[in-house]
Scaffold this motif. Structure first.
Motif, PDB file in Angstrom:
ATOM      1  N   ILE A  43      -8.975   6.008 -12.774  1.00 12.42           N
ATOM      2  CA  ILE A  43      -8.500   6.847 -13.892  1.00 12.42           C
ATOM      3  C   ILE A  43      -7.011   7.134 -13.737  1.00 12.42           C
ATOM      4  O   ILE A  43      -6.247   7.088 -14.709  1.00 12.42           O
ATOM      5  N   LEU A  44      -6.588   7.427 -12.500  1.00 14.87           N
ATOM      6  CA  LEU A  44      -5.183   7.746 -12.246  1.00 14.87           C
ATOM      7  C   LEU A  44      -4.293   6.538 -12.531  1.00 14.87           C
ATOM      8  O   LEU A  44      -3.206   6.674 -13.124  1.00 14.87           O
ATOM      9  N   GLU A  45      -4.744   5.369 -12.130  1.00 18.34           N
ATOM     10  CA  GLU A  45      -3.978   4.154 -12.417  1.00 18.34           C
ATOM     11  C   GLU A  45      -3.923   3.895 -13.921  1.00 18.34           C
ATOM     12  O   GLU A  45      -2.882   3.490 -14.456  1.00 18.34           O
ATOM     13  N   ASN A  46      -5.017   4.130 -14.603  1.00 18.52           N
ATOM     14  CA  ASN A  46      -5.074   3.968 -16.052  1.00 18.52           C
ATOM     15  C   ASN A  46      -4.093   4.923 -16.736  1.00 18.52           C
ATOM     16  O   ASN A  46      -3.366   4.553 -17.667  1.00 18.52           O
ATOM     17  N   PHE A  47      -4.055   6.165 -16.243  1.00 19.24           N
ATOM     18  CA  PHE A  47      -3.124   7.167 -16.783  1.00 19.24           C
ATOM     19  C   PHE A  47      -1.679   6.733 -16.560  1.00 19.24           C
ATOM     20  O   PHE A  47      -0.853   6.734 -17.479  1.00 19.24           O
ATOM     21  N   SER A  48      -1.368   6.339 -15.325  1.00 20.17           N
ATOM     22  CA  SER A  48      -0.003   5.990 -14.959  1.00 20.17           C
ATOM     23  C   SER A  48       0.490   4.750 -15.711  1.00 20.17           C
ATOM     24  O   SER A  48       1.586   4.739 -16.271  1.00 20.17           O
ATOM     25  N   ALA A 101     -14.757  13.444 -11.798  1.00 20.41           N
ATOM     26  CA  ALA A 101     -15.067  12.356 -10.864  1.00 20.41           C
ATOM     27  C   ALA A 101     -14.844  12.738  -9.402  1.00 20.41           C
ATOM     28  O   ALA A 101     -15.143  11.947  -8.497  1.00 20.41           O
ATOM     29  N   ALA A 102     -14.330  13.941  -9.155  1.00 18.31           N
ATOM     30  CA  ALA A 102     -14.090  14.382  -7.775  1.00 18.31           C
ATOM     31  C   ALA A 102     -15.410  14.680  -7.073  1.00 18.31           C
ATOM     32  O   ALA A 102     -16.395  15.061  -7.703  1.00 18.31           O
ATOM     33  N   LYS A 103     -15.411  14.513  -5.763  1.00 15.72           N
ATOM     34  CA  LYS A 103     -16.577  14.858  -4.964  1.00 15.72           C
ATOM     35  C   LYS A 103     -16.329  16.168  -4.241  1.00 15.72           C
ATOM     36  O   LYS A 103     -15.223  16.422  -3.766  1.00 15.72           O
ATOM     37  N   GLU A 104     -17.355  16.991  -4.173  1.00 16.98           N
ATOM     38  CA  GLU A 104     -17.233  18.307  -3.568  1.00 16.98           C
ATOM     39  C   GLU A 104     -16.854  18.190  -2.088  1.00 16.98           C
ATOM     40  O   GLU A 104     -17.372  17.352  -1.359  1.00 16.98           O
ATOM     41  N   ASN A 105     -15.896  19.060  -1.699  1.00 12.58           N
ATOM     42  CA  ASN A 105     -15.437  19.131  -0.304  1.00 12.58           C
ATOM     43  C   ASN A 105     -14.844  17.819   0.201  1.00 12.58           C
ATOM     44  O   ASN A 105     -14.913  17.502   1.387  1.00 12.58           O
ATOM     45  N   GLN A 106     -14.275  17.032  -0.704  1.00 12.79           N
ATOM     46  CA  GLN A 106     -13.628  15.784  -0.293  1.00 12.79           C
ATOM     47  C   GLN A 106     -12.195  15.785  -0.803  1.00 12.79           C
ATOM     48  O   GLN A 106     -11.950  15.890  -2.005  1.00 12.79           O
ATOM     49  N   THR A 129     -11.647   9.606  -5.060  1.00 10.16           N
ATOM     50  CA  THR A 129     -12.771   8.678  -5.154  1.00 10.16           C
ATOM     51  C   THR A 129     -12.281   7.394  -5.828  1.00 10.16           C
ATOM     52  O   THR A 129     -11.182   7.351  -6.404  1.00 10.16           O
ATOM     53  N   ILE A 130     -13.094   6.371  -5.775  1.00  9.81           N
ATOM     54  CA  ILE A 130     -12.741   5.097  -6.416  1.00  9.81           C
ATOM     55  C   ILE A 130     -12.554   5.301  -7.919  1.00  9.81           C
ATOM     56  O   ILE A 130     -11.609   4.776  -8.526  1.00  9.81           O
ATOM     57  N   GLU A 131     -13.459   6.103  -8.508  1.00  7.82           N
ATOM     58  CA  GLU A 131     -13.368   6.356  -9.951  1.00  7.82           C
ATOM     59  C   GLU A 131     -12.101   7.132 -10.286  1.00  7.82           C
ATOM     60  O   GLU A 131     -11.433   6.848 -11.292  1.00  7.82           O
ATOM     61  N   GLN A 132     -11.738   8.112  -9.440  1.00  8.44           N
ATOM     62  CA  GLN A 132     -10.515   8.876  -9.674  1.00  8.44           C
ATOM     63  C   GLN A 132      -9.283   7.979  -9.585  1.00  8.44           C
ATOM     64  O   GLN A 132      -8.358   8.102 -10.398  1.00  8.44           O
ATOM     65  N   THR A 133      -9.281   7.085  -8.606  1.00  7.79           N
ATOM     66  CA  THR A 133      -8.151   6.169  -8.450  1.00  7.79           C
ATOM     67  C   THR A 133      -7.996   5.279  -9.680  1.00  7.79           C
ATOM     68  O   THR A 133      -6.880   5.051 -10.171  1.00  7.79           O
ATOM     69  N   GLN A 184       0.813  -1.212   0.000  1.00  8.62           N
ATOM     70  CA  GLN A 184       0.000   0.000   0.000  1.00  8.62           C
ATOM     71  C   GLN A 184       0.851   1.268   0.000  1.00  8.62           C
ATOM     72  O   GLN A 184       0.534   2.240  -0.684  1.00  8.62           O
ATOM     73  N   GLN A 185       1.953   1.258   0.752  1.00  6.70           N
ATOM     74  CA  GLN A 185       2.816   2.440   0.813  1.00  6.70           C
ATOM     75  C   GLN A 185       3.428   2.747  -0.546  1.00  6.70           C
ATOM     76  O   GLN A 185       3.448   3.889  -1.000  1.00  6.70           O
ATOM     77  N   ALA A 186       3.912   1.700  -1.213  1.00  8.56           N
ATOM     78  CA  ALA A 186       4.503   1.891  -2.535  1.00  8.56           C
ATOM     79  C   ALA A 186       3.451   2.337  -3.540  1.00  8.56           C
ATOM     80  O   ALA A 186       3.706   3.178  -4.406  1.00  8.56           O
ATOM     81  N   LYS A 187       2.262   1.763  -3.389  1.00  9.91           N
ATOM     82  CA  LYS A 187       1.168   2.139  -4.287  1.00  9.91           C
ATOM     83  C   LYS A 187       0.800   3.609  -4.101  1.00  9.91           C
ATOM     84  O   LYS A 187       0.577   4.338  -5.082  1.00  9.91           O
ATOM     85  N   ASN A 188       0.759   4.081  -2.855  1.00 11.99           N
ATOM     86  CA  ASN A 188       0.429   5.476  -2.581  1.00 11.99           C
ATOM     87  C   ASN A 188       1.477   6.420  -3.162  1.00 11.99           C
ATOM     88  O   ASN A 188       1.148   7.476  -3.705  1.00 11.99           O
ATOM     89  N   LEU A 189       2.753   6.034  -3.022  1.00 11.38           N
ATOM     90  CA  LEU A 189       3.825   6.845  -3.596  1.00 11.38           C
ATOM     91  C   LEU A 189       3.704   6.908  -5.113  1.00 11.38           C
ATOM     92  O   LEU A 189       3.900   7.948  -5.732  1.00 11.38           O
ATOM     93  N   HIS A 190       3.394   5.763  -5.693  1.00 11.46           N
ATOM     94  CA  HIS A 190       3.237   5.664  -7.145  1.00 11.46           C
ATOM     95  C   HIS A 190       2.086   6.561  -7.622  1.00 11.46           C
ATOM     96  O   HIS A 190       2.227   7.305  -8.597  1.00 11.46           O
ATOM     97  N   LEU A 191       0.956   6.517  -6.928  1.00 15.45           N
ATOM     98  CA  LEU A 191      -0.197   7.328  -7.305  1.00 15.45           C
ATOM     99  C   LEU A 191       0.069   8.809  -7.079  1.00 15.45           C
ATOM    100  O   LEU A 191      -0.377   9.659  -7.861  1.00 15.45           O
ATOM    101  N   ASN A 192       0.814   9.123  -6.024  1.00 19.34           N
ATOM    102  CA  ASN A 192       1.129  10.513  -5.723  1.00 19.34           C
ATOM    103  C   ASN A 192       1.999  11.117  -6.821  1.00 19.34           C
ATOM    104  O   ASN A 192       1.788  12.263  -7.247  1.00 19.34           O
ATOM    105  N   GLU A 193       2.962  10.340  -7.296  1.00 20.36           N
ATOM    106  CA  GLU A 193       3.816  10.808  -8.390  1.00 20.36           C
ATOM    107  C   GLU A 193       2.997  10.986  -9.662  1.00 20.36           C
ATOM    108  O   GLU A 193       3.153  11.972 -10.391  1.00 20.36           O
ATOM    109  N   ALA A 194       2.117  10.045  -9.935  1.00 19.68           N
ATOM    110  CA  ALA A 194       1.257  10.137 -11.111  1.00 19.68           C
ATOM    111  C   ALA A 194       0.338  11.358 -11.022  1.00 19.68           C
ATOM    112  O   ALA A 194       0.059  12.019 -12.030  1.00 19.68           O
TER     113      ALA A 194
END
Length: 483
Positions: free
Chosen positions: A67-72, A52-57, A61-65, A3-13
């Protein structure tokens, strides 16, 4: 992947994904070599991600994650490296905190970051200037970006009624982060010679009477009153001193120097008993006035701006700073870049920057007509391999480039360029304003037209590096005395 590596990977993306908010598609194509269709697809993906973002969050979101993984995962190694090269770099230090108001593209921020400052809030109205700012300066995690300073300084309640008095001050105290230095190149158009002339021609008010821009000085004062930062650096055009027969500048001096006496102007009522005014360096110096600094000492451009270096009055008294800090001591280099250090050889500049025959003929005839009448109107021509100094680069440079034309008489074998001058390129403008040297590249994510406006509205960066260097030796002591 844990999970830690995945979070770093998504953060860079996530950081790479932000590039598609700032860069024009064509500029991305030019800078990365990616194909236009590929860039268009990635921009579409970015838009889906934001939708796909939710207001004030703050969390994805699951959908954003997804899309981000698809992009990366869809990026090739080449694409990844090219995009990574466009990421902004951090220039901030950790010696003091500052806010950057009416920031433009960061011309005042860069010097104060260089002497150890950390920017915690940026305010800039123009969305295209925001793109260039974000493309060049990486900010800390707690940094805020605000478009309209009035959302902080002139808040409203749920019924859209403006807050005043203590409620207004309390809102400012919470919304504006604590800081040691306030930087503000507040809008100059209401006070500049060109701005006043244009508003007069359009039968519009200028100066403090301009409702959109002229009143922003008082928003700065509201922040100074509530947050009481030890230091403030304000910048404007030279004409600020003479605008409205000097009345405008008298008001500015009076309000800053006697800030607590003007609470009713700022908050509609007197609410504070223990607030401090500000001392202004070289306030009463006039001819020559060290508050007016010409960029010609640092770059080959004549560009005069007024700088108000303000320090809280109680700190000045405690440390005897009025006897130690003098704008006449601003460091000036023994030598400065020449046009040869700034301009590319004419042979290497794209033909699109050469004036068309029609435009060159118009400017030539216009100058000749006014010269015959004894007027000084006309274009400004400089030659690369000389000690020439340019006129002031303005926000209207994109229209015809007339204030700074580059002679191309050396191009005798080129029928297109010979006999016709050219504009500077946006990258050359970045060097003329001192953002970078010839060995560096300033990131320009917007169109040439937008870039010319941004550089024309900016400051000569080395001027404010000199101001930052002047105050820097005292900052630690000033901040400690404020604790």
């Amino acid at each position: 992947m844990n999970q830690q590596a995945k979070n770093l990977h998504l953060n860079e993306a996530l950081h790479l994904f932000e590039l598609f908010d700032w860069w024009y598609p064509q500029k991305l194509v030019e800078e990365t070599g990616l194909k236009a269709d590929r860039v268009k697809y990635l921009i579409k993906l970015r838009k889906e991600f934001k939708t796909a973002a939710k207001e004030n969050q703050s969390k994805l979101t699951i959908e954003q994650t997804y899309i981000l993984e698809n992009f990366s995962q869809g990026l090739s190694f080449h694409e990844y490296k090219k995009l990574q090269e466009l990421l902004p770099t951090s220039v901030d230090g950790n010696k003091f905190l500052f806010v950057d108001l009416f920031a433009g593209i960061g011309g005042i921020r860069k010097p104060f970051s260089k002497v150890g400052g950390k920017c915690v809030l940026t305010c800039e109205w123009d969305e295209y200037a925001q793109k260039t700012y974000k493309a060049n300066w990486q900010s800390c995690e707690e940094h805020q970006f605000v478009s309209d300073i009035k959302t902080i300084t002139q808040p409203k309640d749920q019924d859209d009624t403006p807050l005043t008095g203590k409620k207004q001050a309390n809102y400012i105290a919470k919304a504006m982060p604590d800081h040691d230095v306030l930087l503000a190149g507040f809008p100059c158009q209401p006070f500049s010679i060109a701005g006043v002339s244009k508003k007069n021609a359009l039968n519009r008010v200028h100066g403090f009477d301009c409702p959109d821009q002229g009143q922003l000085f008082f928003d700065i004062c509201r922040i100074l009153m509530v947050k009481q930062p030890p230091v403030a650096v304000l910048e404007n055009v030279k004409n600020l001193k003479s605008h409205n027969n000097g009345t405008t500048f008298q008001v500015i001096k009076e309000v800053i120097s006697n800030l607590p006496d003007h609470q009713e102007t700022l908050f509609s009522k007197k609410i504070f008993k223990d607030k401090q005014a500000y001392w202004i360096a070289n306030l009463n110096d006039d001819k020559p006035d060290p508050k007016i600094i010409d960029g010609i000492h640092y770059v080959p451009q004549h560009r005069e701006r007024i700088v108000l270096l303000c320090i809280r009055a109680d700190i000045v008294k405690k440390l005897d700073l009025d006897k130690k800090i003098d704008l006449r001591d601003i460091p000036k280099p023994q030598s400065r870049p020449t046009l040869k250090d700034i301009l590319e050889p004419n042979t290497k500049v794209d033909d699109k920057y050469t004036l068309t025959p029609k435009l060159w003929q118009y400017l030539y005839n216009y100058a000749a007509k006014h010269k015959a009448k004894g007027n000084g109107f006309g274009y400004g021509m400089v030659t690369r391999n000389t000690t020439d100094v340019t006129r002031t680069l303005s926000a209207r440079y994109y229209k015809d480039g007339s204030e700074i034309l580059i002679n191309q008489d050396d191009m005798k074998t080129d029928k297109l360029k010979c006999g016709r001058p050219r504009r500077m390129t946006p990258q050359e403008c970045s060097r003329l304003m001192g953002f970078v040297s010839k060995d560096e590249e300033f990131k320009i994510p917007v169109s040439d037209t937008r870039a010319y406006k941004q550089f024309g509205n900016s400051v000569v960066v080395p001027v404010f590096q000199a101001v930052a260097d002047l105050i820097s030796p005292y900052l630690t002591t000033i901040i400690k005395s404020n604790e």
